[in-house]
Scaffold this motif. Structure first.
Motif, PDB file in Angstrom:
ATOM      1  N   ALA A  75       0.828  -1.207   0.000  1.00 21.15           N
ATOM      2  CA  ALA A  75       0.000   0.000   0.000  1.00 21.15           C
ATOM      3  C   ALA A  75       0.862   1.258   0.000  1.00 21.15           C
ATOM      4  O   ALA A  75       0.621   2.201  -0.771  1.00 21.15           O
ATOM      5  N   VAL A  76       1.872   1.302   0.874  1.00 22.04           N
ATOM      6  CA  VAL A  76       2.731   2.485   0.964  1.00 22.04           C
ATOM      7  C   VAL A  76       3.541   2.651  -0.320  1.00 22.04           C
ATOM      8  O   VAL A  76       3.759   3.782  -0.789  1.00 22.04           O
ATOM      9  N   ARG A  77       3.969   1.559  -0.900  1.00 24.83           N
ATOM     10  CA  ARG A  77       4.704   1.630  -2.165  1.00 24.83           C
ATOM     11  C   ARG A  77       3.840   2.275  -3.247  1.00 24.83           C
ATOM     12  O   ARG A  77       4.319   3.107  -4.029  1.00 24.83           O
ATOM     13  N   ALA A  78       2.558   1.912  -3.275  1.00 25.20           N
ATOM     14  CA  ALA A  78       1.649   2.520  -4.247  1.00 25.20           C
ATOM     15  C   ALA A  78       1.471   4.011  -3.966  1.00 25.20           C
ATOM     16  O   ALA A  78       1.520   4.836  -4.895  1.00 25.20           O
ATOM     17  N   HIS A  81       4.280   6.125  -5.208  1.00 22.93           N
ATOM     18  CA  HIS A  81       4.315   6.343  -6.660  1.00 22.93           C
ATOM     19  C   HIS A  81       3.017   6.963  -7.161  1.00 22.93           C
ATOM     20  O   HIS A  81       2.690   6.887  -8.358  1.00 22.93           O
ATOM     21  N   LEU A  82       2.265   7.584  -6.223  1.00 24.01           N
ATOM     22  CA  LEU A  82       1.021   8.312  -6.546  1.00 24.01           C
ATOM     23  C   LEU A  82       0.015   7.415  -7.254  1.00 24.01           C
ATOM     24  O   LEU A  82      -0.661   7.826  -8.205  1.00 24.01           O
ATOM     25  N   ALA A 106      -0.487   6.815   4.185  1.00 21.97           N
ATOM     26  CA  ALA A 106       0.081   7.571   3.068  1.00 21.97           C
ATOM     27  C   ALA A 106       1.155   8.537   3.542  1.00 21.97           C
ATOM     28  O   ALA A 106       2.006   8.964   2.750  1.00 21.97           O
ATOM     29  N   LEU A 107       1.150   8.885   4.832  1.00 23.30           N
ATOM     30  CA  LEU A 107       2.177   9.786   5.367  1.00 23.30           C
ATOM     31  C   LEU A 107       3.575   9.174   5.285  1.00 23.30           C
ATOM     32  O   LEU A 107       4.574   9.892   5.347  1.00 23.30           O
ATOM     33  N   LEU A 108       3.653   7.864   5.160  1.00 22.01           N
ATOM     34  CA  LEU A 108       4.945   7.198   5.059  1.00 22.01           C
ATOM     35  C   LEU A 108       5.503   7.214   3.636  1.00 22.01           C
ATOM     36  O   LEU A 108       6.656   6.838   3.417  1.00 22.01           O
ATOM     37  N   PRO A 110       6.559   9.587   1.427  1.00 25.99           N
ATOM     38  CA  PRO A 110       7.812  10.288   1.093  1.00 25.99           C
ATOM     39  C   PRO A 110       9.053   9.562   1.606  1.00 25.99           C
ATOM     40  O   PRO A 110      10.054   9.458   0.878  1.00 25.99           O
ATOM     41  N   ALA A 111       8.994   9.072   2.837  1.00 22.94           N
ATOM     42  CA  ALA A 111      10.151   8.343   3.378  1.00 22.94           C
ATOM     43  C   ALA A 111      10.382   7.060   2.598  1.00 22.94           C
ATOM     44  O   ALA A 111      11.534   6.690   2.312  1.00 22.94           O
ATOM     45  N   TYR A 112       9.297   6.379   2.216  1.00 18.09           N
ATOM     46  CA  TYR A 112       9.446   5.133   1.477  1.00 18.09           C
ATOM     47  C   TYR A 112      10.001   5.390   0.073  1.00 18.09           C
ATOM     48  O   TYR A 112      10.759   4.573  -0.457  1.00 18.09           O
ATOM     49  N   ARG A 113       9.626   6.515  -0.512  1.00 15.69           N
ATOM     50  CA  ARG A 113      10.152   6.830  -1.846  1.00 15.69           C
ATOM     51  C   ARG A 113      11.665   6.997  -1.791  1.00 15.69           C
ATOM     52  O   ARG A 113      12.392   6.601  -2.726  1.00 15.69           O
ATOM     53  N   LEU A 114      12.161   7.557  -0.691  1.00 14.84           N
ATOM     54  CA  LEU A 114      13.605   7.723  -0.522  1.00 14.84           C
ATOM     55  C   LEU A 114      14.285   6.418  -0.136  1.00 14.84           C
ATOM     56  O   LEU A 114      15.410   6.140  -0.574  1.00 14.84           O
TER      57      LEU A 114
END
Length: 484
Positions: A75-78, A81-82, A106-108, A110-114
């Protein structure tokens, strides 16, 4: 202190002195300056390190306890990637908002994208749990003094409910714990607006927490009704909003995202489930209540209305026909820990003004006793593992399994059970192994160490009739199959 005069005007009732709610409360007692002002933050930093090492070490040892870490990573990965928060582990294309309503995750993103790894979720969870110790320790220090405040902070940070949750893979309730803690801290400071505002986001954490929001609103109304009656309508409005949000989320929002247009967990309380849940497991439920109230608060929390906030969570758990909810395992009691510990703080503050000397003395000693109990119990709880060298070791067995799983190309479709899931969800499309799926996976990765299947190839081909699989690799009880 024993024999001390009440801090505010009081009314006699029996042989106790009850603080009057009709007058402005006394100015908060300052706990001091310097290092003591930093104690809540230093304690939180130490707890963050302990929780993070505990959970990340478990992940490194390939000892995931459920599929939840994989579900939430999908879910966070999705979100990162918006994209729509699809969790294929719940079913191909399944929108996670149709399972549990937890858009807060969803707050996670940005950190997950990095840092695209399940470790990001584990570290974030450790941080959220640790941050919740700040308001608990601050509230205790302000009302009870330095030593007692630190004792309560230690008792909270080492409480069994938080330890169990930190030892669990990941769950959205990690967001609820600090929200509840900050809300109840504000409530104890009679900052009614802040108490309600901190609690409002609970409706975005999980569908049942709207009822917890309603309970917080009711407690605010109860505490403010005499000294600040103008706050009561707002508190009751928030309570009504929380209850309505829970109903709307369960009956409209979740079904709208669910593939079959329903809430998947009604069967745990419906069709006689509630009756079975209410009548079953009485011994387990009583033990859970004992764990909640005795080692943490010495039963004194029963004297505080803050304990009302725990009732919604206890209610749905004990009414459920699923016995996993009744006990002290997993993460289910984490949201109760800030409630019972701050109820203890409130009760100690009230009982210190009692006309009964024995009650004042008992209240004075309870924070230290709670800290001692938490330290003693920790020897048999997850954090005790931090003293063992094996906790920090990554065995050759784990490295061999990881090398095997690396043979799966990025973006491939995989069916897996609990063991391999968290090593794959950051780079592949992973489904839960079990019933036949509309998507025929290219790979099947299984942990068969328990011997639940003797022929993994036949098992995979039974799941997908007409499809042939071959054994690609094996490693220490893990098997990787590839579609022929």
């Amino acid at each position: 202190m024993p024999g001390a005069k009440p801090d505010a005007p009081a009314l006699e009732r029996g042989d106790e002195l009850i603080p009057s709610r009709d007058q402005t409360p006394p100015a908060p007692r300052r706990a001091g300056h310097g290092v003591w002002d930093r104690v809540p933050y230093l304690l939180a930093a130490a707890l963050f390190l302990a929780y993070a090492v505990l959970s990340v070490s478990r992940y490194r040892r390939l000892e995931s306890r459920s599929w939840d870490l994989g579900i939430f990573e999908q879910a966070v990965r999705a979100y990162a990637h918006l994209q729509v928060p699809v969790a294929d582990l719940k079913g191909p294309g399944a929108n996670i908002l149709g399972d549990h309503f937890s858009p807060v995750t969803a707050l996670l993103a940005p950190a997950y994208r990095l840092f695209p790894s399940p470790v990001t979720l584990l570290v974030a969870q450790a941080l959220l749990f640790a941050v919740s110790a700040i308001p608990v320790t601050r509230a205790a220090t302000r009302l009870l003094g330095r030593a007692s405040g630190l004792a309560v902070g230690i008792a909270y940070g080492l409480s069994w409910g938080i330890q169990r949750a930190a030892d669990f893979d990941f769950h959205e309730i990690c967001f609820a714990v600090p929200l509840i803690a900050f809300s109840l801290e504000a409530l104890l400071r009679q900052r009614w607006r802040a108490a309600l505002l901190w609690a409002l986001p609970l409706v975005l954490v999980k569908e049942d927490l709207g009822v917890t929001l309603a309970a917080i609103g009711l407690v605010v109304a109860l505490r403010a009704r005499r000294a600040h009656p103008r706050a009561v309508p707002y508190a009751l409005g928030v309570a009504a909003f929380g209850a309505a949000a829970a109903v709307v989320t369960l009956t409209l929002v979740i079904p709208a995202f669910n593939s079959v247009g329903a809430y998947d967990y009604w069967d745990k309380v419906g069709e006689g489930g509630a009756a079975a849940g209410a009548l079953g497991g009485l011994g387990t439920k009583l033990r859970t209540l004992a764990w909640l109230l005795i080692p943490t608060t010495g039963l004194l929390a029963l004297r505080s209305p803050l304990l009302i906030v725990a009732l919604p969570t206890l209610g749905w758990r004990f009414l459920s026909a699923d016995d996993h909810y009744w006990g002290t395992d997993w993460h289910y009691s984490a949201v109760l820990m800030p409630v019972v510990m701050l109820a203890l703080v409130d009760a100690v503050d009230i009982c210190r003004r009692s006309g009964r000397p024995w009650l004042r003395q008992y209240a004075d000693r309870l924070p230290a006793c709670a800290a001692a109990a938490a330290l003693a119990l920790t020897t048999s709880l997850p954090l005790a593992g931090l003293t063992e060298a094996a906790t920090y070791e990554k065995s050759g067995r784990v490295e061999a399994v990881e090398r095997m799983l690396e043979r799966i190309p990025d973006g491939a479709t995989v069916e897996a059970n609990i063991g391999p899931i968290s090593r794959l969800t950051s780079r592949a499309r992973v489904f839960w192994v079990g019933a036949a799926r509309p998507v025929v996976p290219k790979y099947v990765a299984l942990d068969v160490r328990s011997g639940w299947t003797k022929d993994p190839v036949a098992y995979a081909e039974k799941l997908h009739p007409g499809v042939q699989y071959v054994a690609e690799d094996t490693a220490y009880g893990f098997v990787l199959l590839r579609r022929a």
